[in-house]
Design a protein around this motif. Structure first.
Motif, PDB file in Angstrom:
ATOM      1  N   SER A 130       4.085   5.089  57.971  1.00  5.50           N
ATOM      2  CA  SER A 130       4.485   6.509  58.911  1.00  5.50           C
ATOM      3  C   SER A 130       4.077   6.626  59.557  1.00  5.50           C
ATOM      4  CB  SER A 130       5.503   7.322  57.858  1.00  5.50           C
ATOM      5  OG  SER A 130       4.310   7.655  56.397  1.00  5.50           O
ATOM      6  N   GLY A 131       1.852   6.353  58.826  1.00  3.59           N
ATOM      7  CA  GLY A 131       1.432   7.531  59.656  1.00  3.59           C
ATOM      8  C   GLY A 131       1.389   7.156  61.405  1.00  3.59           C
ATOM      9  N   VAL A 132       0.391   5.855  60.948  1.00  3.16           N
ATOM     10  CA  VAL A 132       0.098   4.896  61.998  1.00  3.16           C
ATOM     11  C   VAL A 132       1.345   4.952  63.615  1.00  3.16           C
ATOM     12  CG1 VAL A 132       0.712   2.762  61.300  1.00  3.16           C
ATOM     13  CG2 VAL A 132      -0.275   2.623  63.464  1.00  3.16           C
ATOM     14  N   ASN A 133       2.650   4.901  62.912  1.00  5.27           N
ATOM     15  CA  ASN A 133       3.807   4.590  63.929  1.00  5.27           C
ATOM     16  C   ASN A 133       4.545   5.849  63.995  1.00  5.27           C
ATOM     17  OD1 ASN A 133       5.179   1.346  63.564  1.00  5.27           O
ATOM     18  ND2 ASN A 133       4.774   1.902  61.683  1.00  5.27           N
ATOM     19  N   ALA A 134       4.032   7.463  63.475  1.00  8.45           N
ATOM     20  CA  ALA A 134       4.159   8.531  63.780  1.00  8.45           C
ATOM     21  C   ALA A 134       2.993   8.587  64.997  1.00  8.45           C
ATOM     22  CB  ALA A 134       4.061   9.661  63.012  1.00  8.45           C
ATOM     23  N   SER A 135       2.044   8.761  65.123  1.00 10.50           N
ATOM     24  CA  SER A 135       0.924   8.314  66.215  1.00 10.50           C
ATOM     25  C   SER A 135       1.153   8.005  67.545  1.00 10.50           C
ATOM     26  CB  SER A 135      -0.253   7.474  65.032  1.00 10.50           C
ATOM     27  OG  SER A 135      -0.588   6.289  66.327  1.00 10.50           O
ATOM     28  N   LEU A 136       2.594   7.038  67.672  1.00 11.03           N
ATOM     29  CA  LEU A 136       2.775   6.682  68.969  1.00 11.03           C
ATOM     30  C   LEU A 136       3.669   7.446  69.110  1.00 11.03           C
ATOM     31  CD1 LEU A 136       4.430   3.325  67.211  1.00 11.03           C
ATOM     32  CD2 LEU A 136       1.973   3.466  68.353  1.00 11.03           C
ATOM     33  N   LEU A 137       4.258   8.417  68.310  1.00  5.05           N
ATOM     34  CA  LEU A 137       5.423   9.534  69.325  1.00  5.05           C
ATOM     35  C   LEU A 137       4.548  10.770  69.377  1.00  5.05           C
ATOM     36  CD1 LEU A 137       7.896   9.725  66.645  1.00  5.05           C
ATOM     37  CD2 LEU A 137       7.707   8.135  68.814  1.00  5.05           C
ATOM     38  N   SER A 138       2.938  10.853  68.766  1.00  7.01           N
ATOM     39  CA  SER A 138       2.274  12.192  68.893  1.00  7.01           C
ATOM     40  C   SER A 138       1.574  12.226  70.336  1.00  7.01           C
ATOM     41  CB  SER A 138       1.444  12.198  68.279  1.00  7.01           C
ATOM     42  OG  SER A 138       1.581  12.633  66.939  1.00  7.01           O
ATOM     43  N   ALA A 139       0.878  10.705  70.558  1.00  8.05           N
ATOM     44  CA  ALA A 139       0.166  10.124  71.395  1.00  8.05           C
ATOM     45  C   ALA A 139       1.050  10.136  72.851  1.00  8.05           C
ATOM     46  CB  ALA A 139      -0.326   8.933  71.513  1.00  8.05           C
ATOM     47  N   TYR A 140       2.477  10.296  72.751  1.00  6.85           N
ATOM     48  CA  TYR A 140       3.648   9.901  74.107  1.00  6.85           C
ATOM     49  C   TYR A 140       4.184  11.539  74.355  1.00  6.85           C
ATOM     50  CZ  TYR A 140       8.251  10.275  76.829  1.00  6.85           C
ATOM     51  OH  TYR A 140       8.903  10.395  77.510  1.00  6.85           O
ATOM     52  N   HIS A 141       4.315  11.937  73.128  1.00 10.65           N
ATOM     53  CA  HIS A 141       4.643  13.999  73.072  1.00 10.65           C
ATOM     54  C   HIS A 141       3.590  14.454  73.562  1.00 10.65           C
ATOM     55  CE1 HIS A 141       6.748  17.490  72.130  1.00 10.65           C
ATOM     56  NE2 HIS A 141       4.910  17.998  72.206  1.00 10.65           N
ATOM     57  N   PHE A 142       2.107  14.464  73.001  1.00  7.13           N
ATOM     58  CA  PHE A 142       1.410  15.412  73.775  1.00  7.13           C
ATOM     59  C   PHE A 142       0.497  15.100  74.982  1.00  7.13           C
ATOM     60  CE2 PHE A 142       1.074  15.885  69.022  1.00  7.13           C
ATOM     61  CZ  PHE A 142       1.006  17.218  69.030  1.00  7.13           C
ATOM     62  N   THR A 143       1.252  13.811  76.160  1.00 11.09           N
ATOM     63  CA  THR A 143       0.141  13.079  76.515  1.00 11.09           C
ATOM     64  C   THR A 143       1.183  13.786  77.911  1.00 11.09           C
ATOM     65  OG1 THR A 143       0.743  10.762  77.089  1.00 11.09           O
ATOM     66  CG2 THR A 143      -1.655  11.293  76.265  1.00 11.09           C
ATOM     67  N   ALA A 144       2.858  13.171  77.655  1.00  7.03           N
ATOM     68  CA  ALA A 144       4.129  13.460  78.617  1.00  7.03           C
ATOM     69  C   ALA A 144       5.005  15.117  78.399  1.00  7.03           C
ATOM     70  CB  ALA A 144       5.150  12.873  78.344  1.00  7.03           C
ATOM     71  N   ALA A 145       5.009  15.520  77.750  1.00  3.72           N
ATOM     72  CA  ALA A 145       5.825  17.207  76.972  1.00  3.72           C
ATOM     73  C   ALA A 145       4.946  17.787  78.009  1.00  3.72           C
ATOM     74  CB  ALA A 145       5.573  17.473  75.909  1.00  3.72           C
ATOM     75  N   LYS A 146       5.684  18.556  79.452  1.00  2.72           N
ATOM     76  CA  LYS A 146       5.467  19.714  80.484  1.00  2.72           C
ATOM     77  C   LYS A 146       4.815  20.656  79.441  1.00  2.72           C
ATOM     78  CE  LYS A 146       7.414  17.002  83.958  1.00  2.72           C
ATOM     79  NZ  LYS A 146       8.663  17.018  85.033  1.00  2.72           N
TER      80      LYS A 146
END
Ligand SMILES: [Zn+2]
Length: 842
Positions: A130-146
């Motif tokens: 769950s960690g490594v797969n959640a990191s995909l969401l973190s990378a997305y959210h923290f680079t894309a969330a305005k």
């Protein structure tokens, strides 16, 4: 709100399930599914896919840059995505450098203006996906969330998606290849039951979450270098626990906090915990704190930061260990586990930005306080070394340097309290340095504890593990003896051949750490090598101790010059000095003496597979493959019945459960021993050998009985736990005239013990080369009944059968690859077991 467990399966998950409400996302940034080809949680992303996604994000986002900080054994890149405001990303190096000042008390920089740094470490245990797969969401959210644009001015995230890529890939491959499109959650599914050795560990089956202090693997080396360069304020450590649980975040059990960690660390952990609670409340996930896990051993990811002014936070999600699994709370789906982990990444982000100034101030204060503690300390420096062995000393010094500990090399011989410290083989650690507290913990011995339970080992005194002399000094010594600052790096010193080509014979002593590597290389080329069981002296008064190796050309066709070149190469790569001898007429015994045995090259099979303890096996494999450069066969234990065992003269049984082997396998192994084989066994493998009449070992069980008629039910778990020996260091007596003791100069050594196996000494007193002393506890926690039981019990014992023998090791001489001090006992069994006199073994 338990219905959430059921709401999303891997098949119908979409990105909205994970993302928090109230955010808009930059369309220029790739959604995970557009790179992966599937939604997060639908399949287990393998490491290549993870890297692909991170590369894409780094290329698209002005908020991010990708750092490659190393490569695993299997050559997978170790990556980390730095995320911050575009302005900060442009000046990352400057911001990183600025943080170095936090460790110096005269630091005047602007704590109010400095960003906070949060390292997010995922899936150090590869099968906690769950960690490594959640990191995909973190990378997305923290680079894309305005909406976080402004927050990013004040924070630098270091998102490490995969601390253990080799293990992560093993697990992803297992689950994906067994996945049904319509899962039912039955725990008996093959998908949910990985095969040996499972994905938790790295290539050599090591738990990387115990390696933050020993730093014996490339994954840790790279990561620790990043840690020391960045000095993160918060370290997040994403794990999974057993399926029948909810979600855990720290603080852990308060009574098990390490006493060297300041109380303020736990206050900050609690403050941060309030954010996790708020976020998990919002999505209706159950959680708990403080009832399990602890921050005692500094070699774990969530504890290592605590002794360096940072705050480590452990997360433990109940594992689906696949796509769907039944639990008492309903069926746990993989997406559900990912969502919880991503949610606490979001809560941590909020906590870090809110507490930024407090966290930076705390780190600065931590080092100010450490300086004040140093001033109060009567000791001003620590000296360590082994006069007979550069290799072990070098490797310990190397560990210290990786933790950014300042270090000096001693350049002249000194004797302190009658202990000699040799030039070039000793180092001095000044205590007047920022890492004062970490240094204290590495040299500490402790035998009293607030709690008697430990999640991991209770002690990690490094000089004991390395079998080094060490001493605290009341002066800085630096101005008393000639020293050289080696804080910026140290390279391994090559060995030399002393004397010319064409000598009568060549000899090297067995005390250097890498002497087994030198010996094997020479055997492999085909030279004649012998071991001396007696001491001898050459004309120049040099004394050669027991275990000295003699090398002659033997039947090799090589010229004297070619032989000499080989000796030089071997000396250089092993750090061993090889001496030319001009005559066989030596003092003591002569070089043709019957007490000098010709050695056969070991041909080694290591049993692995179902039932075998994978970490024990992995430590042995690593020792041969990475350190000694000796090829060995990893043989699945079931193959005993079909394999031609005569190919091997050494077979190793790591600790484990061998009950699946039948009478046929036992009989075959027994006859192999009777024909002259050397069987080396560890821990519970010794019980199986004894039960099957392959060896004679007698064990004793401690008697915990007492006459109390009623005890508090509430104390049950603690009373049981207190009897476990989770890991402590003991004093033992070594017979250095026994082949098992060759290469040791002192008969007093330390051993590391886990578990309660107590071996009766053999009735033949020559068969007990290593026994605990009368007063065995050196450092760590042990239950009084166990301590009493242990006195004078066997640690290593040899049992003879026919022409062969079985050498049993109760305690692990290769523990976590950093017990350099006892590795040689094990290697002696491998190389010299063949020479042990049979009269000593029965
Ligand atoms: Zn874990």
């Amino acid at each position: 709100m338990i219905f959430l467990f059921f709401s999303v399966s891997a098949q119908n998950v979409n990105l909205d399930y994970y993302l928090p409400s109230g955010y808009t996302y930059d369309q220029e940034i790739a959604k995970p599914s557009s790179i992966l080809g599937f939604e997060v949680g639908e399949w287990h992303a393998n490491h290549t896919q993870v890297v692909q996604f991170y590369k894409a994000i780094a290329a698209q986002s002005p908020r991010a840059t990708l750092i490659t900080y190393g490569y695993t054994y299997e050559k997978r890149p170790l990556i980390m995505l730095a995320v911050s405001s575009p302005k900060n990303i442009k000046q990352l190096d400057r911001l990183k450098e600025q943080r170095g000042g936090l460790r110096y008390p005269d630091f005047k920089s602007d704590l109010e203006g400095m960003p906070v740094v949060m390292y997010m470490g995922h899936s150090v245990h590869g099968n906690e996906a769950s960690g490594v797969n959640a990191s995909l969401l973190s990378a997305y959210h923290f680079t894309a969330a305005k909406e976080i644009e402004e927050d990013l001015e004040n924070i630098i995230l270091l998102i490490d998606p995969a601390i253990n890529p080799d293990g992560i890939n093993r697990f992803a491959s297992w689950v994906n290849s067994h996945k049904s499109y319509y899962p039912n959650g039955d725990p008996n599914n093959r998908e949910l039951n990985e095969s040996w050795p499972r994905g938790r560990t790295n290539h050599y089956w090591f738990d990387l979450n115990r390696d933050w202090i020993p730093v014996q693997h490339p994954e840790s080396e790279g990561r620790i270098a990043q840690f020391q360069a960045w000095l993160p304020n918060i370290v997040l450590d994403f794990h999974e626990m057993g399926t029948d649980n909810t979600y855990f975040f720290q603080p852990g059990i308060p009574s098990r906090n390490n006493p060297l960690t300041p109380a303020k660390n736990f206050e900050l952990t609690e403050k941060i915990a309030a954010y996790h609670a708020k976020y998990l409340d919002k999505i209706g996930s159950l959680y708990y704190t403080k009832e399990s896990f602890d921050d005692y051993y500094f070699g774990k990811g969530s504890t290592y930061p605590d002794i360096q002014g940072a705050v480590g936070i452990l997360f433990e999600q109940a594992s689906s260990r696949g796509n769907l699994q039944e639990s008492p709370y309903g069926k746990i789906s993989f997406p559900f586990t990912i969502r919880n982990q991503f949610t606490t990444a979001l809560s941590s982000f909020d906590a870090a930005t809110d507490l930024r100034v407090e966290l930076n101030t705390y780190m600065s204060d931590f080092y100010k306080d450490a300086k004040a503690e140093y001033t109060q300390d009567d000791n001003k420096a620590i000296i360590f070394g082994a006069m007979e062995d550069y290799g072990r000393t070098f490797h310990f010094a190397d560990i210290l340097l990786q933790h950014n500990i300042q270090l000096y090399s001693l350049e002249e011989d000194v004797t302190l309290n009658s202990v000699p410290f040799k030039s070039g083989k000793s180092f001095i650690v000044p205590l007047d340095q920022p890492q004062y507290r970490l240094v204290k913990s590495l040299f500490e011995t402790r035998t009293t504890f607030q709690d008697s339970l430990f999640y991991d080992v209770s002690t990690w005194n490094m000089p004991m593990a390395f079998n080094l002399n060490y001493m605290s000094l009341s002066s800085k010594i630096l101005n008393l003896a000639k020293v050289v600052n080696v804080s910026n790096g140290l390279s391994f010193k090559e060995g030399k051949v002393l004397g010319d080509a064409g000598a009568y014979s060549y000899a090297f002593e067995w005390e250097e750490y890498y002497s087994p590597k030198a010996l094997y290389k020479l055997m492999d080329i085909g030279y004649q090598v012998r071991v001396s069981h007696e001491e001898f002296q050459t004309k120049d008064k040099k004394n050669y101790r027991r275990g000295t190796i003699l090398v002659e050309k033997g039947n090799s066709e090589k010229s004297d010059e070619a032989f000499y070149e080989d000796l030089k190469t071997v000396a250089a790569s092993s750090g061993v000095n090889i001496y030319a001898l001009s005559t066989g007429l030596t003092g003591g015994v002569n070089l043709g003496s019957p007490s000098i045995s010709v050695l056969k090259k070991p041909s080694i099979a290591l049993l692995v597979g179902d039932g075998v303890g994978s970490s024990d096996a992995g430590e042995i494999w690593h020792l041969f493959d990475q350190r000694m450069e000796i090829p060995i066969t990893l043989m699945a234990s079931q193959r005993i019945s079909v394999a031609d065992l005569n190919r091997y003269n050494v077979i190793i049984l790591p600790t484990g459960d061998y009950s699946a082997l039948g009478e046929k396998e036992a009989a075959k192994l027994k006859s192999w021993v009777q024909n002259g084989g050397t069987l080396i066994s560890r821990g519970s493998a010794m019980n199986w050998l004894a039960d099957n009449d392959i060896a004679v070992f007698n064990f004793q069980s401690p008697d915990y009985s007492d006459t109390t008629s009623q005890k508090k039910y509430a104390d049950l778990e603690n009373d049981r736990g207190a009897k476990l020996t989770g890991g402590a260091i003991f004093n033992a007596k070594l017979d250095i005239t026994h082949p098992i003791g060759y290469g040791y100069r002192s008969g007093e050594i330390h051993v590391f013990k886990q578990g309660n196996q107590f071996l009766e000494p053999s009735g033949n007193p020559y068969a007990n080369p290593l026994v605990y002393t009368e007063s065995p506890l050196a450092s760590g926690y042990v239950h009084p009944t166990n301590l009493e039981m242990m006195k004078n019990k066997g640690v290593i014992q040899i049992s003879g059968k026919g022409k062969g023998k079985t050498i049993g090791f109760v305690d692990n001489p290769n523990f976590r690859a950093y017990w350099f001090g006892t590795n040689k006992l094990f290697l002696n069994a491998v190389f010299f077991g063949q020479t042990i006199n049979n009269a000593s073994t029965r």
